[in-house]
Design an enzyme around this catalytic site. Sequence first.
Site, PDB file in Angstrom:
ATOM      1  N   PRO A  10     -62.192  83.358 -11.925  1.00 14.23           N
ATOM      2  CA  PRO A  10     -62.820  84.395 -12.733  1.00 14.23           C
ATOM      3  C   PRO A  10     -63.084  83.977 -14.181  1.00 14.23           C
ATOM      4  CG  PRO A  10     -60.562  85.006 -12.169  1.00 14.23           C
ATOM      5  CD  PRO A  10     -60.925  83.809 -11.350  1.00 14.23           C
ATOM      6  N   ASN A  11     -64.220  84.440 -14.668  1.00 14.01           N
ATOM      7  CA  ASN A  11     -64.669  84.279 -16.061  1.00 14.01           C
ATOM      8  C   ASN A  11     -65.103  82.864 -16.411  1.00 14.01           C
ATOM      9  OD1 ASN A  11     -64.225  87.022 -16.925  1.00 14.01           O
ATOM     10  ND2 ASN A  11     -62.043  86.595 -16.734  1.00 14.01           N
ATOM     11  N   ARG A  18     -67.750  83.032 -23.649  1.00 11.41           N
ATOM     12  CA  ARG A  18     -66.383  83.500 -23.916  1.00 11.41           C
ATOM     13  C   ARG A  18     -65.657  82.569 -24.890  1.00 11.41           C
ATOM     14  NH1 ARG A  18     -62.481  81.764 -18.834  1.00 11.41           N
ATOM     15  NH2 ARG A  18     -61.087  83.192 -19.927  1.00 11.41           N
ATOM     16  N   TYR A  23     -62.739  77.470 -25.445  1.00 12.22           N
ATOM     17  CA  TYR A  23     -63.373  76.830 -24.283  1.00 12.22           C
ATOM     18  C   TYR A  23     -64.605  75.993 -24.623  1.00 12.22           C
ATOM     19  CZ  TYR A  23     -60.258  79.999 -21.832  1.00 12.22           C
ATOM     20  OH  TYR A  23     -59.135  80.662 -21.393  1.00 12.22           O
ATOM     21  N   ASN A  70     -59.692  75.511 -10.609  1.00 11.89           N
ATOM     22  CA  ASN A  70     -59.312  76.161 -11.860  1.00 11.89           C
ATOM     23  C   ASN A  70     -59.273  77.650 -11.529  1.00 11.89           C
ATOM     24  OD1 ASN A  70     -59.017  77.387 -14.311  1.00 11.89           O
ATOM     25  ND2 ASN A  70     -60.544  76.143 -15.368  1.00 11.89           N
ATOM     26  N   ALA A  73     -57.351  83.094 -14.808  1.00  7.42           N
ATOM     27  CA  ALA A  73     -56.126  83.878 -15.028  1.00  7.42           C
ATOM     28  C   ALA A  73     -55.320  84.096 -13.740  1.00  7.42           C
ATOM     29  CB  ALA A  73     -56.465  85.219 -15.671  1.00  7.42           C
ATOM     30  N   HIS A  76     -51.790  82.543 -13.228  1.00  2.35           N
ATOM     31  CA  HIS A  76     -50.533  83.031 -13.780  1.00  2.35           C
ATOM     32  C   HIS A  76     -49.834  84.075 -12.919  1.00  2.35           C
ATOM     33  CE1 HIS A  76     -52.151  80.698 -17.004  1.00  2.35           C
ATOM     34  NE2 HIS A  76     -53.163  81.529 -17.188  1.00  2.35           N
ATOM     35  N   ASP A  83     -50.472  80.794  -1.708  1.00  2.00           N
ATOM     36  CA  ASP A  83     -50.402  80.743  -0.239  1.00  2.00           C
ATOM     37  C   ASP A  83     -51.664  80.116   0.353  1.00  2.00           C
ATOM     38  OD1 ASP A  83     -47.885  81.860  -0.053  1.00  2.00           O
ATOM     39  OD2 ASP A  83     -48.578  83.855   0.529  1.00  2.00           O
ATOM     40  N   GLU A  94     -54.915  71.168  -9.793  1.00  2.00           N
ATOM     41  CA  GLU A  94     -55.211  72.320 -10.653  1.00  2.00           C
ATOM     42  C   GLU A  94     -55.699  71.830 -12.011  1.00  2.00           C
ATOM     43  OE1 GLU A  94     -52.547  75.750 -10.566  1.00  2.00           O
ATOM     44  OE2 GLU A  94     -52.345  75.568 -12.728  1.00  2.00           O
ATOM     45  N   HIS A  96     -57.151  73.051 -15.976  1.00  2.00           N
ATOM     46  CA  HIS A  96     -57.423  74.053 -17.010  1.00  2.00           C
ATOM     47  C   HIS A  96     -58.126  73.374 -18.160  1.00  2.00           C
ATOM     48  CE1 HIS A  96     -55.074  76.953 -14.893  1.00  2.00           C
ATOM     49  NE2 HIS A  96     -54.163  76.028 -14.714  1.00  2.00           N
ATOM     50  N   LEU A  97     -59.193  73.987 -18.617  1.00  3.17           N
ATOM     51  CA  LEU A  97     -59.939  73.440 -19.757  1.00  3.17           C
ATOM     52  C   LEU A  97     -59.060  73.418 -21.002  1.00  3.17           C
ATOM     53  CD1 LEU A  97     -63.010  75.593 -18.921  1.00  3.17           C
ATOM     54  CD2 LEU A  97     -63.143  73.110 -19.051  1.00  3.17           C
ATOM     55  N   ARG A 103     -50.661  78.235 -25.721  1.00  4.01           N
ATOM     56  CA  ARG A 103     -51.316  79.521 -25.925  1.00  4.01           C
ATOM     57  C   ARG A 103     -50.291  80.652 -25.702  1.00  4.01           C
ATOM     58  NH1 ARG A 103     -56.755  79.692 -22.649  1.00  4.01           N
ATOM     59  NH2 ARG A 103     -56.978  81.567 -23.935  1.00  4.01           N
ATOM     60  N   ARG A 107     -49.474  82.443 -20.246  1.00  3.06           N
ATOM     61  CA  ARG A 107     -50.261  81.321 -19.686  1.00  3.06           C
ATOM     62  C   ARG A 107     -49.406  80.097 -19.369  1.00  3.06           C
ATOM     63  NH1 ARG A 107     -55.556  83.085 -20.499  1.00  3.06           N
ATOM     64  NH2 ARG A 107     -55.725  84.341 -22.375  1.00  3.06           N
TER      65      ARG A 107
HETATM   66  C1  DQA Z   1     -58.086  78.645 -17.958  1.00  2.00           C
HETATM   67  C2  DQA Z   1     -56.797  79.133 -18.629  1.00  2.00           C
HETATM   68  C3  DQA Z   1     -56.422  80.504 -18.119  1.00  2.00           C
HETATM   69  O1  DQA Z   1     -55.224  80.948 -18.759  1.00  2.00           O
HETATM   70  C4  DQA Z   1     -57.521  81.510 -18.407  1.00  2.00           C
HETATM   71  O2  DQA Z   1     -57.191  82.761 -17.864  1.00  2.00           O
HETATM   72  C5  DQA Z   1     -58.853  81.050 -17.934  1.00  2.00           C
HETATM   73  C6  DQA Z   1     -59.218  79.644 -18.119  1.00  2.00           C
HETATM   74  C7  DQA Z   1     -58.566  77.296 -18.549  1.00  2.00           C
HETATM   75  O3  DQA Z   1     -59.418  76.677 -17.920  1.00  2.00           O
HETATM   76  O4  DQA Z   1     -58.111  76.891 -19.619  1.00  2.00           O
HETATM   77  O5  DQA Z   1     -59.669  81.837 -17.489  1.00  2.00           O
HETATM   78  O6  DQA Z   1     -57.834  78.449 -16.585  1.00  2.00           O
END
Ligand code: DQA
Length: 138
Positions: A10-11, A18, A23, A70, A73, A76, A83, A94, A96-97, A103, A107
């Site tokens: 998501p996002n 954003r 990011y 990735n 959120a 977390h 699963d 995994e 994360h940018l 942070r 997170r």
């Molecule tokens: C993220 C870090 C997460 O905490 C956040 O909710 C994201 C992006 C990252 O790529 O840094 O949406 O996964």
Amino acid sequence: MKKIWIINGPNLNFLGIREKGIYGNDDYESVCEYIKRQFNLKIFQSNYEGKIIDILQSAYFDKIDGIVINPGAFTHYSYVIFDGIKSIQIPTVEVHLSNIYKREDFRKISVTAPACIAQIYGKGKDGYVEAVKLLLEK
Ligand code: DQA
């Protein structure tokens, strides 16, 4: 040739819109193009937890060799995604940018990382490149 999929949660489609201070300015499409210029792979994105499970299960049926995820959120708190990754028995990295350890406290916990073979964070879009290389070396 190894088949690798990248799954973004998501996002992440809102990159370039954003929180640019965290990011960066690159939009989602340009990040995808940056990765696709270097590797021949498929990239998925969904804002829905269930859809991410559907994609993970498709990876199983399509005999995908490695997954970069990735989970946004969902990282977390999503035991569903934990699963899902465990279920398919495909090496998963995994990404994360941002540096999630520098942070907010919430997170700093990843419930999905224990299902993965590695976690890469704080390297921006190059984190995806590093993750794919790691899976290709395996
Ligand atoms: C993220 C870090 C997460 O905490 C956040 O909710 C994201 C992006 C990252 O790529 O840094 O949406 O996964």
